[in-house]
Design an enzyme around this catalytic site. Structure first.
Site, short mmCIF file in Angstrom:
data_model
loop_
_atom_site.label_atom_id
_atom_site.label_comp_id
_atom_site.label_asym_id
_atom_site.label_seq_id
_atom_site.Cartn_x
_atom_site.Cartn_y
_atom_site.Cartn_z
N LYS A 109 39.16 -2.86 39.84
CA LYS A 109 39.67 -3.89 38.89
C LYS A 109 39.92 -3.38 37.61
O LYS A 109 38.97 -2.69 37.22
CB LYS A 109 39.10 -5.36 38.80
CG LYS A 109 38.94 -5.80 40.22
CD LYS A 109 38.34 -7.17 40.17
CE LYS A 109 38.27 -8.12 41.44
NZ LYS A 109 37.68 -9.43 41.22
N GLU B 1 35.55 -14.15 37.05
CA GLU B 1 35.88 -14.41 35.92
C GLU B 1 35.54 -15.73 35.21
O GLU B 1 35.39 -16.65 35.84
CB GLU B 1 37.47 -14.36 35.84
CG GLU B 1 38.13 -13.01 36.29
CD GLU B 1 39.44 -12.86 36.34
OE1 GLU B 1 40.26 -13.93 36.14
OE2 GLU B 1 40.20 -11.95 37.10
N ARG C 253 39.93 -21.96 28.36
CA ARG C 253 40.82 -22.89 28.04
C ARG C 253 40.72 -23.91 29.17
O ARG C 253 39.97 -24.20 30.02
CB ARG C 253 42.30 -22.06 28.15
CG ARG C 253 42.66 -21.64 29.71
CD ARG C 253 43.78 -21.42 30.20
NE ARG C 253 44.05 -21.32 31.51
CZ ARG C 253 43.77 -20.04 32.24
NH1 ARG C 253 43.24 -19.03 31.58
NH2 ARG C 253 44.07 -20.24 33.51
N VAL D 103 45.48 -25.95 34.19
CA VAL D 103 46.51 -26.82 34.60
C VAL D 103 45.92 -27.75 35.38
O VAL D 103 46.28 -29.08 35.54
CB VAL D 103 47.28 -26.00 35.60
CG1 VAL D 103 48.56 -26.69 36.23
CG2 VAL D 103 48.42 -24.74 34.72
C1 MV4 Z 1 38.23 -10.28 44.39
C2 MV4 Z 1 38.76 -10.64 45.76
C3 MV4 Z 1 38.09 -9.89 46.73
N1 MV4 Z 1 36.83 -9.50 46.68
N2 MV4 Z 1 37.48 -9.73 44.27
C4 MV4 Z 1 42.42 -12.07 42.33
C5 MV4 Z 1 42.70 -12.62 41.31
C6 MV4 Z 1 41.32 -12.29 40.35
N3 MV4 Z 1 40.89 -13.49 39.67
C7 MV4 Z 1 40.18 -11.80 41.13
N4 MV4 Z 1 40.95 -11.76 42.46
C8 MV4 Z 1 40.33 -11.37 43.72
N5 MV4 Z 1 39.11 -10.74 43.25
C9 MV4 Z 1 36.67 -9.42 45.09
N6 MV4 Z 1 35.53 -8.58 44.94
C10 MV4 Z 1 40.20 -11.36 46.03
C11 MV4 Z 1 40.67 -11.69 44.92
C12 MV4 Z 1 42.11 -12.49 45.37
C13 MV4 Z 1 42.21 -13.78 44.98
C14 MV4 Z 1 41.10 -14.40 44.44
C15 MV4 Z 1 41.29 -15.96 43.99
C16 MV4 Z 1 42.34 -16.42 44.41
C17 MV4 Z 1 43.13 -16.00 45.19
C18 MV4 Z 1 43.16 -14.46 45.30
C19 MV4 Z 1 44.32 -13.88 46.19
C20 MV4 Z 1 44.36 -12.64 46.52
C21 MV4 Z 1 43.08 -11.75 45.89
#
Ligand code: MV4
Length: 447
Positions: free
Chosen positions: A158, A287, A291, A294
């Protein structure tokens, strides 16, 4: 308390903040682009200032114009809504330097959480469970291989400057790692001007569960329970609910109390959302958003507390109106995001709304800035309203939602309403049995 608040946003959230100001007896100023001269929030505000042409960077993102609008109108505080300048640390700092209150956390807290590596390090230090992974930025392949082998594949790379799904690459095996690291870093450098990346264990079928928190900036922190936002497409949330169908009261209290204590220890001020992935009964911090979100109305529905009132109170130095023991959860709430989009392809569908009729009755809330005859400009995001339904339990909430969707009429443009009419009748949705990939798989099948 503030005399006059400037609302630096548009659409339904500008109206949402305006309503809170009116209830608190605070004068309102809105800023708007030339494309939004006919918007509802412009009509309802006490004063309005046109700050530029349609493109956001020339209007809603133009810090100098917004500060000038504050000076001209004598506003003593700014509410940024969500998006636009809501998580811009420089904006918060500039307002502070002009003795204008930013209704939100300090520039420093925004900065920490905007840097995903720093955010994760901070969360870990505060006792929040995080996804296993690298301790900070990973630069060389050898180090990446060592960490990935330690946490086990699959892993995800990431961008530290990313967030909300931008700049991520999955490596299923060590064979994918080199390219994933390289492309993630190069893309991050090009997109954000910062090529720092980090590694995490990739969770394959998690839910997205986020905890609503508030700090008073003076060492008190509370939580307002969680929202389940797993139903999304391309990182755009579509349907959100509170409480999460996946949690019991004990899990809720455990993660909520961890978050509330962290917010207190951080000295955080205002509203925040701590985002987790939830899999096999465990929470993993990803994360924090600094803020109002929505989907905040589902939390308001189950707690009965106006979160914008709380933001304004805290920012004006009045503290939180509630202690943790005063926050009681009642029933179930679901929000559907009504977008001006094709309900299958999500292609934007701007144009004139010839007829707009909203549902009503017990447990129904519609937050929207549009009206019959309103022309949706093509320059901004496609959210035209939110339907929020509350019931004593999830079954009642779903029955009421089905009825409300039947009553809702939006003519002249395409909207996501037909998608929601399908989802309320789906067995997995009825059972609360879905993860972050469910909706995209469903849409692929329906094609
Ligand atoms: C991840 C994950 C799987 N494993 N981290 C996507 C948005 C960002 N906020 C973090 N995300 C993800 N992080 C790990 N270690 C899968 C996602 C992710 C996801 C997370 C929340 C809502 C929708 C998503 C769709 C695809 C991937």
């Amino acid at each position: 308390m503030f005399q006059k608040i400037l609302i630096a946003n548009r659409g339904e959230i500008a109206l949402r903040v305006l309503r809170a100001c009116k209830e608190l007896g605070i004068q309102t100023v809105v800023v708007h682009s030339t494309a939004d001269a006919d918007a509802m929030h412009v009509r309802l505000a006490d004063e309005s200032v046109c700050i530029g042409p349609p493109p956001s960077r020339d209007s809603y993102l133009n810090i100098h114009q917004i500060v000038a609008a504050c000076e001209i109108t004598g506003a003593d505080a700014v509410h940024p809504g969500y998006g636009f300048l809501s998580e811009n640390a420089k904006f918060a700092d500039i307002l502070a330097a002009h003795n204008i209150t930013f209704i939100g956390p300090s520039g420093d807290h925004i900065r920490i959480m905007g840097d995903k590596i720093e955010a994760k390090r901070t969360a870990k230090r505060l006792g929040i469970p995080v996804v296993p992974g690298s301790d900070g930025a990973v630069t060389d392949q050898k180090e990446a291989r060592r960490i990935a082998a330690e946490i086990g594949y699959p892993v995800i790379i990431k961008a530290s400057a990313g967030g909300g799904g931008r700049g991520m690459k999955v490596a299923l095996t060590e064979a994918d790692l080199e390219i994933a690291l390289q492309t993630a870093s190069t893309e991050a450098g090009a997109a954000f001007g910062d090529d720092a990346v980090y590694i995490e264990k990739y969770l394959e079928k998690p839910r997205h569960i986020e905890v609503q928190v508030f700090g008073d900036g003076a060492g008190r922190g509370v939580h307002f329970g969680e929202r389940d936002c797993s139903l999304q497409r391309r990182h755009q949330k579509v349907w959100e609910e509170a409480p999460s169908p996946a949690l019991n009261a004990e899990e809720r209290a455990r993660i909520g109390n961890i978050c509330a204590k962290a917010i207190a220890d951080l000295g955080y001020s205002g509203a925040g959302t701590i985002e987790f992935l939830y899999e096999n009964g465990e929470f993993y911090f990803i994360e924090m958003n600094t803020r109002l979100q929505v989907e905040h109305p589902v939390t308001e529905a189950i707690t009965g507390i106006d979160l914008v009132h709380e933001q304004i109170r805290v920012a004006s130095g009045g503290g939180l109106s509630v202690r943790q023991e005063d926050i009681k959860f009642s029933g179930h709430a679901i929000e559907c995001r009504i977008n001006a989009e094709d309900p299958r392809t999500f292609t934007p569908s701007p144009g004139t709304i010839t007829h707009f009729h909203t549902p009503g009755g017990l447990g129904i809330r519609v937050d929207s800035g549009v009206y019959s005859g309103y022309k949706i400009p093509p320059y901004y995001d496609s959210l035209i309203g939110k339907l929020i339904v509350h019931g004593r339990n999830r079954v009642e909430c779903m029955m009421r939602l089905r009825r409300a969707l039947d009553e809702f009429v939006v003519d002249g443009i395409k909207t996501t309403l037909p998608l929601f009419r399908d989802l309320v009748g789906n067995a997995d949705i009825a059972n609360g049995d879905y993860d972050i990939h469910w909706l995209e798989k469903y849409l692929a099948k329906e094609e």
